[in-house]
Write an enzyme that holds these catalytic residues in place. Structure first.
Site, PDB file in Angstrom:
ATOM      1  N   GLY A   1      -5.011  -0.915   5.836  1.00 34.51           N
ATOM      2  CA  GLY A   1      -5.498  -1.865   6.837  1.00 34.51           C
ATOM      3  C   GLY A   1      -6.649  -2.687   6.298  1.00 34.51           C
TER       4      GLY A   1
ATOM      5  N   ARG B   1     -13.991  -7.877  -5.245  1.00 35.24           N
ATOM      6  CA  ARG B   1     -14.036  -7.087  -4.012  1.00 35.24           C
ATOM      7  C   ARG B   1     -13.521  -5.662  -4.253  1.00 35.24           C
ATOM      8  NH1 ARG B   1      -9.995  -5.451  -0.325  1.00 35.24           N
ATOM      9  NH2 ARG B   1     -10.734  -5.155   1.795  1.00 35.24           N
TER      10      ARG B   1
ATOM     11  N   THR C   1       0.810  -1.220   0.000  1.00 35.07           N
ATOM     12  CA  THR C   1       0.000   0.000   0.000  1.00 35.07           C
ATOM     13  C   THR C   1       0.844   1.271   0.000  1.00 35.07           C
ATOM     14  OG1 THR C   1      -1.592  -1.198   1.289  1.00 35.07           O
ATOM     15  CG2 THR C   1      -1.884   1.160   1.199  1.00 35.07           C
TER      16      THR C   1
ATOM     17  N   GLY D   1     -12.180  -2.613  -1.967  1.00 35.89           N
ATOM     18  CA  GLY D   1     -11.789  -2.268  -0.595  1.00 35.89           C
ATOM     19  C   GLY D   1     -12.148  -0.840  -0.260  1.00 35.89           C
ATOM     20  N   ASP D   2     -11.511  -0.344   0.792  1.00 36.83           N
ATOM     21  CA  ASP D   2     -11.803   1.010   1.253  1.00 36.83           C
ATOM     22  C   ASP D   2     -11.035   2.086   0.502  1.00 36.83           C
ATOM     23  OD1 ASP D   2      -9.501  -0.231   2.488  1.00 36.83           O
ATOM     24  OD2 ASP D   2      -9.307   1.609   3.646  1.00 36.83           O
TER      25      ASP D   2
HETATM   26  N1  ASP Z   1      -7.087  -1.193   2.826  1.00 38.45           N
HETATM   27  C1  ASP Z   1      -6.798  -2.101   1.751  1.00 38.45           C
HETATM   28  C2  ASP Z   1      -7.976  -2.960   1.448  1.00 38.45           C
HETATM   29  O1  ASP Z   1      -8.679  -3.392   2.354  1.00 38.45           O
HETATM   30  C3  ASP Z   1      -5.646  -2.959   2.054  1.00 38.45           C
HETATM   31  C4  ASP Z   1      -4.435  -2.137   2.202  1.00 38.45           C
HETATM   32  O2  ASP Z   1      -4.159  -1.626   3.253  1.00 38.45           O
HETATM   33  O3  ASP Z   1      -3.759  -1.981   1.207  1.00 38.45           O
HETATM   34  O4  ASP Z   1      -8.199  -3.239   0.301  1.00 38.45           O
END
Ligand code: ASP
Length: 155
Positions: free
Chosen positions: A73, A49, A21, A51-52
């Site tokens: 995270g 999926r 990340t 993510g955030d």
């Molecule tokens: N936050 C990201 C996700 O859940 C994962 C990451 O920290 O890269 O997709």
């Protein structure tokens, strides 16, 4: 068996987080705040999926009145909390500093047993970098050249 699987997933996730990340939060000389987050997502994620990170208000958010925020995270918890936007709201409605707001949000994440971290900068250039993992690769640089890089907590 399922506990073992969970632990393996968690380990894989932490390893991935250490490598994958990249996020940034920026204040420019005109007072504009801006944030960006790039990620490969969670290891072994379900096809399709989201993510955030690309969800504005969850893993990424910026508002010139308050702060710019980028997160890393377990994304499902960040989406559930409206994590990045909530930090801005805590500053706007409760008058918390950017550091206090990030700490409060990480506390909420821990309460849900989620793991991760956040970097943020406010409209005055105050910087916060909070996490509830053993470490988070992080750094900052200011216009006067002051800079810092760190990995583990208490560094
Ligand atoms: N936050 C990201 C996700 O859940 C994962 C990451 O920290 O890269 O997709």
């Amino acid at each position: 068996e399922s506990l073992k699987q969970l632990q393996m997933q968690e380990r894989a996730r932490e390893q991935k987080d250490n490598m994958g990340t990249v996020g940034c939060a920026v204040l420019d000389k005109k007072g504009n705040l801006c944030a960006g987050t790039s990620t490969g997502g969670m290891t072994n994620k379900k096809y399709g999926r989201i993510g955030d990170s690309p969800v504005i208000g969850a893993g990424t958010y910026a508002n010139n009145k308050t702060c710019a925020v980028s997160c890393t995270g377990h994304g499902e918890y960040y989406i559930r909390l409206g994590f990045a936007r909530d930090i801005s709201a805590l500053m706007e409605y409760k008058n918390l500093s950017v550091e206090e707001a990030c700490r409060e949000e990480i506390r909420k994440l821990s309460e849900l047993q989620g793991t991760g971290g956040v970097i943020a900068v406010d409209a005055k250039g105050n910087i916060a970098m909070e996490f509830n993992t053993s470490g988070m690769f992080r750094g900052f640089i200011k216009s006067d050249g002051e800079k810092e890089i760190a990995i583990f907590a208490n560094e």
